[in-house]
Motif scaffolding. Sequence first.
Motif, PDB file in Angstrom:
ATOM      1  N   ILE A   2       0.741  -1.236  -0.026  1.00 11.90           N
ATOM      2  CA  ILE A   2       0.213   0.138   0.040  1.00 11.90           C
ATOM      3  C   ILE A   2       0.767   1.061   0.075  1.00 11.90           C
ATOM      4  N   ASP A   3       0.666   2.152  -0.980  1.00 13.05           N
ATOM      5  CA  ASP A   3       1.619   3.177  -1.117  1.00 13.05           C
ATOM      6  C   ASP A   3       0.682   4.563  -0.735  1.00 13.05           C
ATOM      7  N   LYS A   4       1.234   5.614  -0.605  1.00 17.44           N
ATOM      8  CA  LYS A   4       0.521   6.895   0.048  1.00 17.44           C
ATOM      9  C   LYS A   4      -0.637   7.115  -0.955  1.00 17.44           C
ATOM     10  N   SER A   5      -0.866   6.902  -1.907  1.00 16.85           N
ATOM     11  CA  SER A   5      -2.019   7.046  -2.650  1.00 16.85           C
ATOM     12  C   SER A   5      -3.198   6.321  -2.106  1.00 16.85           C
ATOM     13  N   THR A   6      -3.002   5.298  -1.391  1.00 13.57           N
ATOM     14  CA  THR A   6      -3.882   4.477  -0.676  1.00 13.57           C
ATOM     15  C   THR A   6      -4.115   4.538   0.736  1.00 13.57           C
ATOM     16  N   ASP A   7      -3.624   5.739   1.352  1.00 13.99           N
ATOM     17  CA  ASP A   7      -3.362   5.846   2.769  1.00 13.99           C
ATOM     18  C   ASP A   7      -4.968   6.005   3.287  1.00 13.99           C
ATOM     19  N   LEU A  10      -6.572   2.725   3.736  1.00 14.13           N
ATOM     20  CA  LEU A  10      -5.984   2.056   4.836  1.00 14.13           C
ATOM     21  C   LEU A  10      -6.278   2.561   6.149  1.00 14.13           C
ATOM     22  N   SER A  11      -6.324   3.723   6.291  1.00 11.74           N
ATOM     23  CA  SER A  11      -7.006   4.413   7.411  1.00 11.74           C
ATOM     24  C   SER A  11      -8.568   4.186   7.472  1.00 11.74           C
TER      25      SER A  11
END
Length: 208
Positions: A2-7, A10-11
Amino acid sequence: MIDKSTDALLSGYRRFRQDRWPAARAEYEALASDGQRPHTLVVACSDSRADPALIFDTAPGQLFVVRNVANLVPPYEPDGHLHGVSAALEFGVKVLGVGRIVVMGHAHCGGVAAMRDGAPDNCRDFVAPWVGQGTKVVRRVAQEVGPDQIEGAAEEAVVRLSLENLRTFPWIAEREAAGALVLTGLHFGIADGVLRALRGPGRFEPLA
Ligand SMILES: [Zn+2]
């Protein structure tokens, strides 16, 4: 990975697991063991602003949802080609036995706008032929209403088109005629949050 674009995903998942899962666990376990029995099949647009589960405030297991560009139902064409919408309709109606099919259009629909103005130049592969299904009805509506009403009238016309096409499916028409299936057309106003329902041959009226 999971990279930053999918943070944000995830949150959101963590909130789901921490805040909602403990209370919802028993419900999900029952749905897993008993299977789903949704009461309604919804055909809605893929637009991120018009989410049926949020608008109808539903729980898991209640809605069987098909979303696509401009909430379109193509006509009944059992030709062996890859018909995703029709497959969902067949499963929802024949296997799950839903009692209602809702077609929900919405305000500021880019898919309907593409029926009027043409698909984006870089979307010729799939968007252009897909929205082409509605071009005829949208152009007809554009001749009947003033420029300030075209957007909403075209969105309503596409809901009516999808309802008409639903009735070309023999197992939908038969169930509707027998009173076992109700077809409903809706339009969601994004800015005001109001749902309007198709009444009679052409009028959409706000739901109480
Ligand atoms: Zn849309």
